[in-house]
Design an enzyme around this catalytic site. Structure first.
Site, short mmCIF file in Angstrom:
data_model
loop_
_atom_site.label_atom_id
_atom_site.label_comp_id
_atom_site.label_asym_id
_atom_site.label_seq_id
_atom_site.Cartn_x
_atom_site.Cartn_y
_atom_site.Cartn_z
CE LYS A 83 -4.61 0.32 0.69
NZ LYS A 83 -5.49 -0.43 -0.08
N GLY A 180 -21.22 5.44 5.33
CA GLY A 180 -20.34 5.71 4.09
C GLY A 180 -21.36 5.53 2.77
N GLY A 182 -20.55 6.48 -0.30
CA GLY A 182 -19.50 6.64 -1.62
C GLY A 182 -19.91 5.74 -2.36
CB VAL A 184 -17.97 0.31 -1.69
CG1 VAL A 184 -18.42 -1.04 -1.24
CG2 VAL A 184 -16.94 0.37 -2.65
P1 NAD Z 1 -15.69 6.71 -1.27
O1 NAD Z 1 -14.26 7.59 -1.12
O2 NAD Z 1 -16.29 6.69 -2.55
O3 NAD Z 1 -16.30 6.73 -0.26
C1 NAD Z 1 -16.38 6.95 1.01
C2 NAD Z 1 -17.42 7.73 1.69
O4 NAD Z 1 -17.62 7.99 3.06
C3 NAD Z 1 -17.77 9.25 1.38
O5 NAD Z 1 -18.95 9.41 0.75
C4 NAD Z 1 -17.33 9.87 2.43
O6 NAD Z 1 -17.73 11.30 2.45
C5 NAD Z 1 -17.62 9.23 3.49
N1 NAD Z 1 -17.15 9.09 5.05
C6 NAD Z 1 -15.96 9.72 5.03
N2 NAD Z 1 -15.73 9.74 6.30
C7 NAD Z 1 -17.00 9.33 6.86
C8 NAD Z 1 -17.36 9.18 8.32
N3 NAD Z 1 -16.70 9.39 9.22
N4 NAD Z 1 -18.65 8.85 8.44
C9 NAD Z 1 -19.49 8.35 7.42
N5 NAD Z 1 -19.25 8.54 6.25
C10 NAD Z 1 -18.05 9.09 5.98
O7 NAD Z 1 -14.96 5.41 -0.88
P2 NAD Z 1 -15.16 3.82 -1.59
O8 NAD Z 1 -14.48 3.46 -2.62
O9 NAD Z 1 -16.58 3.65 -1.23
O10 NAD Z 1 -14.53 3.14 -0.24
C11 NAD Z 1 -15.11 2.75 0.80
C12 NAD Z 1 -14.12 2.02 1.77
O11 NAD Z 1 -14.08 0.59 1.14
C13 NAD Z 1 -12.93 2.67 2.03
O12 NAD Z 1 -12.26 2.30 3.28
C14 NAD Z 1 -12.13 2.00 1.05
O13 NAD Z 1 -10.77 1.68 1.51
C15 NAD Z 1 -12.75 0.59 1.12
N6 NAD Z 1 -12.60 -0.24 -0.16
C16 NAD Z 1 -12.87 0.24 -1.31
C17 NAD Z 1 -12.55 -0.59 -2.28
C18 NAD Z 1 -13.12 -0.04 -3.71
O14 NAD Z 1 -13.24 -0.88 -4.54
N7 NAD Z 1 -13.57 1.22 -3.94
C19 NAD Z 1 -12.16 -1.94 -2.44
C20 NAD Z 1 -11.75 -2.39 -0.95
C21 NAD Z 1 -11.82 -1.44 -0.13
#
Ligand code: NAD
Length: 349
Positions: A83, A180, A182, A184
């Site tokens: 990472k 969250g 976002g 996912v």
């Molecule tokens: P993203 O950036 O699209 O969404 C994250 C969301 O969380 C955002 O809308 C943000 O405003 C919100 N957020 C931030 N702090 C917060 C809090 N304290 N309380 C509530 N919401 C909060 O990210 P993503 O791609 O949806 O990924 C989400 C998580 O999953 C991350 O931890 C990421 O590392 C993990 N992940 C993602 C993937 C992927 O394919 N995108 C793969 C493996 C792991």
């Protein structure tokens, strides 16, 4: 700012290799943690964020890299764990300044291109990966978003977890608190809502949470309340370390399963949750869909094969929970042992 405890110290020997990068021209300050390359080159995302100290950034890269080693070992992917973290100084750069920053980072990675395959992570975009790739670095998935596949895998894991813990994989009427909204979290909300689940959704961006709530006929709640809401399943899909030792008593869910990496504050929290009768499916098992997708694209697999492989996460979760139940251990303990066995077997070859 990432939530890193100041008392945490860097243990350089817990990773195979740690590389720090500094470029005077762009101000780039980055760290690449290569946790373990027994199974193949280190593969893991590039995070862009603010950190209180360089030490905090290094610790974060190391912790996340170690989880990637477990993820790849358990998903039977031919990669090591890695990472990287780029430290932000103020707000994230845009336009040409951003391109220069990622080009500088790419040039560091190009010095040893066989060591690390970078990908998108929190704060970085597919366009950033294209800039890195332009420096002669192999980058997976610069054209395709992994998030829908991560959500699909978490959904498969969640159904398997519900079958084991709640006694039914029918999510109709099951209350799921998703932290969250976002990429996912929103996709997961749609998948479980289609199964008839009652979705409680939260985000620090309340408009985003409202939009998702409206689209799935769910309820937007305060992000701080997400872990403690009255629900059957808590699905962390935002930040790391949301469940702490102090908060275990306040949880009302029976199952924790989500996409957020490093969702528990420490391994000790997994033990406390086990004693409290709350099942936790390790994030690195549930969220492997994105990594499987990136591998599938690199190998030229078709969608059908990719979908089958991602859905297999559900079978892995079932086996893991059954095994944890029979040995009366937290699932993370069993998963860690299994990954260690795979690494040891690969190392002996
Ligand atoms: P993203 O950036 O699209 O969404 C994250 C969301 O969380 C955002 O809308 C943000 O405003 C919100 N957020 C931030 N702090 C917060 C809090 N304290 N309380 C509530 N919401 C909060 O990210 P993503 O791609 O949806 O990924 C989400 C998580 O999953 C991350 O931890 C990421 O590392 C993990 N992940 C993602 C993937 C992927 O394919 N995108 C793969 C493996 C792991």
């Amino acid at each position: 700012m990432h939530d890193i405890r100041p008392q945490e110290v860097v243990d350089p020997w817990s990773s195979e290799q740690i590389i720090t990068c500094h470029d005077k021209n762009t101000g780039l300050r980055a760290v690449v943690a290569i946790d373990d390359t027994t199974l193949g080159p280190g593969f893991g995302g590039v995070r862009l964020g603010e950190y209180p100290t360089a030490q905090a950034a290094i610790v974060e890269a190391q912790r996340l890299a170690a989880a990637m080693t477990l993820k790849h070992a358990l998903a039977e992917l031919p990669y090591g764990g890695a990472k990287s973290v780029i430290m932000l100084d103020g707000s994230a750069p845009t336009g040409a300044a951003r391109e220069r920053l990622f080009a500088a980072f790419g040039q560091f990675l190009a010095r040893s291109p066989e060591l690390y395959i970078p990908g998108v992570d929190m704060g970085t975009t597919l366009a950033d990966m294209v800039t890195i790739s332009d420096q002669g670095v192999t980058v997976y998935c610069a054209e395709h978003e992994p998030s829908p596949w991560t959500a699909r895998g978490v959904h498969a894991a969640l159904r398997a977890g519900a079958a084991h813990t709640l006694g039914t994989d029918d999510l109709a009427g099951v209350r799921i608190s998703i932290q969250g909204a976002g990429s996912v979290g929103a996709a997961l909300a749609r998948l479980v809502a289609a199964d008839g689940a009652r979705v409680l959704i939260s985000d620090i961006d309340s408009d985003r949470a409202d939009r998702v709530a409206e689209s799935v006929d769910g309820l937007a709640i305060d992000p701080g309340d997400a872990p403690f809401a009255r629900c059957d399943i808590f699905a962390p899909c935002a930040i790391a370390r949301v469940v702490t030792a102090d908060s275990v008593d306040r949880l009302q869910c029976r199952l924790i399963i989500g996409a957020a990496n490093d969702a528990l504050d420490s391994p000790a929290v997994a033990d406390l949750l086990h004693v409290a009768g709350i099942t936790v499916v390790p994030d690195y098992v549930a969220n492997a869909g994105g990594a499987i997708h990136e591998h599938a694209r690199a190998m030229g697999w078709d969608e059908e094969r990719l979908a089958e492989d991602v859905d297999r996460i559900g079978e892995r979760v079932t086996r893991l929970l059954q095994s944890a139940q029979s040995s009366n251990e937290p699932p993370a303990t069993v998963a860690g042992r299994l990954a260690a066995e795979r690494l040891a077997a690969a190392g002996d070859v």
